[in-house]
Design a protein around this motif. Structure first.
Motif, PDB file in Angstrom:
ATOM      1  N   ALA A 611       0.804  -1.221   0.000  1.00 13.77           N
ATOM      2  CA  ALA A 611       0.000   0.000   0.000  1.00 13.77           C
ATOM      3  C   ALA A 611       0.838   1.272   0.000  1.00 13.77           C
ATOM      4  CB  ALA A 611      -0.950  -0.006   1.202  1.00 13.77           C
ATOM      5  N   PRO A 612       2.006   1.296   0.655  1.00 13.19           N
ATOM      6  CA  PRO A 612       2.786   2.547   0.705  1.00 13.19           C
ATOM      7  C   PRO A 612       3.231   3.035  -0.665  1.00 13.19           C
ATOM      8  CG  PRO A 612       3.513   1.038   2.415  1.00 13.19           C
ATOM      9  CD  PRO A 612       2.587   0.260   1.532  1.00 13.19           C
ATOM     10  N   TYR A 613       3.447   4.356  -0.750  1.00 14.00           N
ATOM     11  CA  TYR A 613       3.912   4.963  -1.992  1.00 14.00           C
ATOM     12  C   TYR A 613       5.373   4.599  -2.214  1.00 14.00           C
ATOM     13  CZ  TYR A 613      -0.359   7.694  -2.580  1.00 14.00           C
ATOM     14  OH  TYR A 613      -1.661   8.066  -2.797  1.00 14.00           O
ATOM     15  N   ASN A 614       5.758   4.469  -3.481  1.00 16.19           N
ATOM     16  CA  ASN A 614       7.095   3.954  -3.792  1.00 16.19           C
ATOM     17  C   ASN A 614       7.883   4.855  -4.736  1.00 16.19           C
ATOM     18  OD1 ASN A 614       5.638   3.401  -6.176  1.00 16.19           O
ATOM     19  ND2 ASN A 614       5.274   1.267  -5.555  1.00 16.19           N
ATOM     20  N   ALA A 615       7.385   6.070  -4.984  1.00 18.89           N
ATOM     21  CA  ALA A 615       8.095   6.966  -5.895  1.00 18.89           C
ATOM     22  C   ALA A 615       7.747   8.405  -5.541  1.00 18.89           C
ATOM     23  CB  ALA A 615       7.735   6.661  -7.350  1.00 18.89           C
ATOM     24  N   VAL A 616       8.370   9.323  -6.255  1.00 18.77           N
ATOM     25  CA  VAL A 616       8.206  10.737  -5.944  1.00 18.77           C
ATOM     26  C   VAL A 616       8.130  11.535  -7.236  1.00 18.77           C
ATOM     27  CG1 VAL A 616      10.708  11.075  -5.766  1.00 18.77           C
ATOM     28  CG2 VAL A 616       9.187  12.670  -4.610  1.00 18.77           C
ATOM     29  N   GLY A 617       7.232  12.515  -7.250  1.00 16.18           N
ATOM     30  CA  GLY A 617       7.221  13.483  -8.332  1.00 16.18           C
ATOM     31  C   GLY A 617       8.119  14.642  -7.968  1.00 16.18           C
ATOM     32  N   PHE A 618       7.806  15.279  -6.826  1.00 13.47           N
ATOM     33  CA  PHE A 618       8.629  16.352  -6.284  1.00 13.47           C
ATOM     34  C   PHE A 618       8.798  16.103  -4.791  1.00 13.47           C
ATOM     35  CE2 PHE A 618       5.667  18.493  -9.405  1.00 13.47           C
ATOM     36  CZ  PHE A 618       6.500  18.275 -10.487  1.00 13.47           C
ATOM     37  N   PRO A 619      10.020  15.918  -4.308  1.00  8.91           N
ATOM     38  CA  PRO A 619      10.218  15.674  -2.876  1.00  8.91           C
ATOM     39  C   PRO A 619       9.544  16.735  -2.013  1.00  8.91           C
ATOM     40  CG  PRO A 619      12.248  15.255  -4.059  1.00  8.91           C
ATOM     41  CD  PRO A 619      11.288  15.859  -5.058  1.00  8.91           C
ATOM     42  N   LYS A 620       8.868  16.273  -0.968  1.00 11.52           N
ATOM     43  CA  LYS A 620       8.169  17.089   0.023  1.00 11.52           C
ATOM     44  C   LYS A 620       6.856  17.675  -0.499  1.00 11.52           C
ATOM     45  CE  LYS A 620      12.453  18.502   2.336  1.00 11.52           C
ATOM     46  NZ  LYS A 620      13.242  19.632   2.863  1.00 11.52           N
ATOM     47  N   VAL A 621       6.541  17.431  -1.777  1.00  6.42           N
ATOM     48  CA  VAL A 621       5.381  18.081  -2.378  1.00  6.42           C
ATOM     49  C   VAL A 621       4.427  17.102  -3.042  1.00  6.42           C
ATOM     50  CG1 VAL A 621       4.618  19.798  -4.083  1.00  6.42           C
ATOM     51  CG2 VAL A 621       6.721  20.184  -2.782  1.00  6.42           C
ATOM     52  N   PHE A 622       4.973  16.106  -3.737  1.00 10.77           N
ATOM     53  CA  PHE A 622       4.133  15.294  -4.620  1.00 10.77           C
ATOM     54  C   PHE A 622       4.740  13.897  -4.735  1.00 10.77           C
ATOM     55  CE2 PHE A 622       2.936  14.156  -9.106  1.00 10.77           C
ATOM     56  CZ  PHE A 622       1.575  14.056  -8.880  1.00 10.77           C
ATOM     57  N   TYR A 623       4.001  12.899  -4.271  1.00  6.40           N
ATOM     58  CA  TYR A 623       4.502  11.527  -4.234  1.00  6.40           C
ATOM     59  C   TYR A 623       3.615  10.620  -5.083  1.00  6.40           C
ATOM     60  CZ  TYR A 623       7.263  13.310  -0.347  1.00  6.40           C
ATOM     61  OH  TYR A 623       8.128  14.050   0.420  1.00  6.40           O
ATOM     62  N   LEU A 624       4.160   9.470  -5.431  1.00  8.82           N
ATOM     63  CA  LEU A 624       3.493   8.589  -6.377  1.00  8.82           C
ATOM     64  C   LEU A 624       3.483   7.147  -5.886  1.00  8.82           C
ATOM     65  CD1 LEU A 624       5.209   9.978  -9.590  1.00  8.82           C
ATOM     66  CD2 LEU A 624       2.830  10.367  -8.927  1.00  8.82           C
ATOM     67  N   ARG A 625       2.476   6.436  -6.322  1.00 11.30           N
ATOM     68  CA  ARG A 625       2.401   4.996  -6.090  1.00 11.30           C
ATOM     69  C   ARG A 625       2.231   4.314  -7.447  1.00 11.30           C
ATOM     70  NH1 ARG A 625      -2.644   1.615  -3.641  1.00 11.30           N
ATOM     71  NH2 ARG A 625      -1.652  -0.426  -3.570  1.00 11.30           N
ATOM     72  N   TYR A 626       3.307   3.697  -7.919  1.00  7.33           N
ATOM     73  CA  TYR A 626       3.250   2.907  -9.147  1.00  7.33           C
ATOM     74  C   TYR A 626       2.681   1.536  -8.785  1.00  7.33           C
ATOM     75  CZ  TYR A 626       6.326   6.189 -11.656  1.00  7.33           C
ATOM     76  OH  TYR A 626       6.866   7.286 -12.266  1.00  7.33           O
ATOM     77  N   HIS A 627       1.521   1.225  -9.276  1.00  8.87           N
ATOM     78  CA  HIS A 627       0.878  -0.030  -8.913  1.00  8.87           C
ATOM     79  C   HIS A 627       1.588  -1.236  -9.521  1.00  8.87           C
ATOM     80  CE1 HIS A 627      -3.217   1.383  -7.232  1.00  8.87           C
ATOM     81  NE2 HIS A 627      -2.387   2.415  -7.227  1.00  8.87           N
ATOM     82  N   GLY A 628       2.399  -1.033 -10.549  1.00 10.24           N
ATOM     83  CA  GLY A 628       3.099  -2.153 -11.157  1.00 10.24           C
ATOM     84  C   GLY A 628       4.397  -2.531 -10.466  1.00 10.24           C
ATOM     85  N   TYR A 629       4.944  -1.623  -9.647  1.00  9.83           N
ATOM     86  CA  TYR A 629       6.244  -1.896  -9.025  1.00  9.83           C
ATOM     87  C   TYR A 629       6.220  -3.149  -8.165  1.00  9.83           C
ATOM     88  CZ  TYR A 629       8.486   2.562 -10.310  1.00  9.83           C
ATOM     89  OH  TYR A 629       9.077   3.600 -10.987  1.00  9.83           O
ATOM     90  N   ARG A 630       5.100  -3.370  -7.497  1.00 10.10           N
ATOM     91  CA  ARG A 630       5.006  -4.517  -6.587  1.00 10.10           C
ATOM     92  C   ARG A 630       5.053  -5.846  -7.329  1.00 10.10           C
ATOM     93  NH1 ARG A 630      -0.149  -6.494  -7.078  1.00 10.10           N
ATOM     94  NH2 ARG A 630      -1.700  -5.050  -7.938  1.00 10.10           N
ATOM     95  N   GLN A 631       4.890  -5.812  -8.664  1.00 13.94           N
ATOM     96  CA  GLN A 631       4.868  -7.055  -9.417  1.00 13.94           C
ATOM     97  C   GLN A 631       6.136  -7.279 -10.220  1.00 13.94           C
ATOM     98  OE1 GLN A 631       2.604  -9.271  -8.887  1.00 13.94           O
ATOM     99  NE2 GLN A 631       3.521 -10.768 -10.284  1.00 13.94           N
TER     100      GLN A 631
END
Length: 656
Positions: A611-631
């Motif tokens: 469930a946790p986010y695994n990437a970042v768009g802009f540190p401290k501002v905008f974070y991302l969760r790539y749903h494919g990374y877990r696979q």
């Protein structure tokens, strides 16, 4: 079969169990491949963009009540039970700006502001200073609805569009995402439209001080003395706006339109990112362009294409990631298909050929994008991140796709690889590193202007992107590229942290950066006993969790410890394992423990979950969760471990 009747492997992992885990994961990933050969997974950000989408509908009076109710379900679900607001990532701390937007959006959908969850959110917002202390983009959103005066926003005259490239404040000195977001936003700021807002939803209750009584909207935090200098400049510029001739003003608006329209990408939208696309929709409305105009129709359809519809809820993605997902899935499938004897089943080869064909057709070969402003003689040859974004190919994607096509060894890929190599060579910055989209986009002082309170106006070189370019060029093995690689290795060495890790600009975080750098060192032939490699290995060992996995939270972008989290995660465990194996430590006990953990976490469908986010768009501002990374990353790590079992050197001959 385990004692509970499942097919999960028993530990310690046997060769037979390892093979079954790999095959199950390969089958699961294969089921996700589209019929034309590509993969695409959901790309999730925080609540801000779904909230902004609702507000966009109210700005335009294009309200879809059924759709908004489903987005409201998503917003209610993502409200934190800990602090009653909205965070920027899974289990993150309270974020004022995202909370203001989410509250505003929920109110727009008809939520009772006296409902317990709305009351708690409002109290949390007020306790953190109120909406007047929200960030620039939130205050612009509020200005568009008339909830704050336009003086609440920094001075950003549309005349910026007339500045030449060499001018300090030129948009050409900003990153691609900044240029595409700012261009239509400057038009909006010049025209100062007010949302139709048919239900007259406003959020004055979120202000500690009534907006008309706020005297100082821009008050830091300042990251350097330049912040105070630019604050003073902002104050000086405000009275001069009315002195600009009307003809110059109109010329600047036209310059913005002339910049935007060639880059609209059809149904993929300006920059293929939500903020720019939404700004274009609002810009056309402000300019009086009818909704029936083909430009307005396509711009609206582009925004709709980012919605993710589920049975009971909907959210809006910041963009889509098909090139990235396809390239990484292809690497994982190729690794899995290699097997101990290096023999791939014919069916798998055919699926990979379909993916490669799809990727070749997406290569950008005839558009000189914004990157050409700094290298006009360079021929295009990159790939974008999204389905279509020809003006903005991505260096990282290009390197990863290039490595996949090279590993596949299909003669049909030869020309694509050659064009990608030339483009990557031409995109190297002066310091030896690579940025994601631009060359030498490093005027850091611009990150201190009031508009850039997010501190992410630029696209400077980073360790992870540089590492990928080293890996690609080293994998190709052209002798004449060696000086370029050496300059890049020098850059990487300078970027190594004191603890041995590397910062991960585009993935969370130091585990991601360290994996990337170790792959580059391996591909470039750097000794596995090199001090930088040894130090990185020791750091990865030091942050392994007691259960055998690795995890890292987005808190590490905000001053938290490097490489730590409250739980182990499949994607980050895979990165750590891939990094250690790249450093020649396939037989390290830490690797065996990590492999065992990954295998034990696989479900009966061959998948992993996080469930946790695994990437970042802009540190401290905008974070991302790539749903494919877990696979695809766990599959890549497990298959790599299996492949290296039969290797005499335990050293990979490729760069990823």
């Amino acid at each position: 079969m385990a004692a509970d009747g499942s097919t999960r492997p028993q530990l310690p992992l046997s060769g037979e169990d390892l093979e079954r885990v790999v095959q199950n994961a390969q089958a699961a990933l294969g089921r996700q491949q589209q019929t034309d050969g590509h993969w695409v997974y959901e790309l999730e950000a925080d609540s801000s963009i779904p909230a902004e989408y609702i507000l966009l509908e109210h700005y335009l009076d294009r309200i879809d009540d059924a759709l908004e109710q489903k987005i409201a379900v998503y917003l209610r679900r993502t409200q934190s039970p800990e602090h009653d607001g909205w965070a920027l990532y899974h289990n993150g701390g309270f974020n004022l700006s995202s909370s203001v937007k989410a509250y505003f959006a929920l109110k727009a959908t008809g939520e009772d502001i006296n409902a317990p969850h709305m009351r708690r959110a409002r109290e949390a917002i007020l306790a953190h200073g109120g909406a007047e202390r929200s960030n620039v983009f939130t205050r612009i959103q509020l200005a568009l609805f008339g909830d704050v005066p336009w003086r609440a926003t920094p001075v950003m005259p549309v005349e910026l569009m007339l500045l030449p490239r060499k001018a300090f404040f030129s948009v050409w000195n900003m990153s691609y995402w900044s240029r595409t977001v700012i261009a239509p936003l400057l038009v909006l700021a010049a025209l100062r439209p007010i949302a139709i807002n048919p239900r007259q939803i406003h959020v004055r209750e979120l202000f500690v001080t009534p907006p008309e009584r706020v005297t100082d909207w821009i008050r830091g935090p300042y990251r350097s003395i330049w912040g105070r200098v630019f604050k003073g400049l902002d104050s000086l510029l405000r009275p001069t706006r009315s002195l600009i001739p009307a003809s110059t003003h109109e010329k600047a608006i036209q310059a913005a339109i002339d910049f935007i329209e060639p880059r609209l990408n059809g149904k993929d939208g300006l920059g293929a990112i939500y903020p720019a696309m939404a700004n274009v929709v609002m810009m056309y409305r402000a300019l009086g362009v009818p909704d029936s105009d083909p430009r307005a129709v396509t711009a609206w359809e582009a925004v709709q294409g980012l919605l993710v519809h589920k049975d009971d809820e909907v959210y809006c993605q910041p963009c889509v990631s098909p090139i990235w997902d396809t390239a990484l899935s292809g690497h994982a499938m190729l690794e899995a298909a290699s097997g101990p004897k290096g023999i791939a089943p014919q069916e798998t080869l055919q699926d990979l050929r379909k993916a490669s064909k799809w990727l070749r057709e997406k290569q950008i070969l005839d558009v000189k994008g914004d990157w050409a402003i700094n290298n006009p003689d360079l021929a295009p040859g990159g790939w974008a991140f999204q389905y279509g974004n020809d003006y903005y190919p991505d260096v990282d994607d290009t390197a990863v796709v290039g490595m996949l096509l090279h590993r596949e060894a299909d003669p049909a890929n030869t020309e694509s690889i050659a064009r990608a190599r030339q483009w990557i060579l031409g995109m190297q910055s002066r310091d030896g590193g690579w940025g994601a989209f631009d060359i030498d986009n490093s005027k850091d002082v611009l990150n201190h202007i009031p508009f850039s309170d997010h501190g992410a106006l630029l696209d400077p070189p980073t360790a992870d992107v540089t590492a990928r370019c080293i890996s690609f060029l080293a994998q190709l093995g052209n002798v004449e590229d060696r000086p370029v690689i050496e300059r890049a290795l020098t850059y990487l060495r300078k970027e190594q942290e004191k603890d041995g890790s590397w910062f991960g600009r585009w993935g969370t975080n130091y585990i991601y950066g360290t994996w990337s750098a170790l792959c580059a060192f391996n591909a470039a032939g750097v000794s596995q006993d090199d001090p930088a490699v040894v130090k990185a290995v020791e750091w990865l060992r030091s942050v392994q969790r007691s259960d055998g996995g690795w995890g890292e939270g987005c808190e590490s972008y905000e001053g938290g410890n490097h490489g730590t989290y409250s739980e182990s995660l499949p994607s980050q465990t895979a990165w750590a394992l891939l990094g250690l194996m790249a450093a020649g430590r396939r037989d390290d006990p830490a690797v065996l423990r990590g492999i065992n953990w990954l295998a034990a976490q696989q479900d009966d469908n061959g998948e992993w979950h996080e469930a946790p986010y695994n990437a970042v768009g802009f540190p401290k501002v905008f974070y991302l969760r790539y749903h494919g990374y877990r696979q695809f990353f766990p599959l890549m790590a497990l298959a790599r471990y299996r492949t290296l079992e039969s290797s005499n050197t335990r050293r990979m001959a490729f760069g990823f």
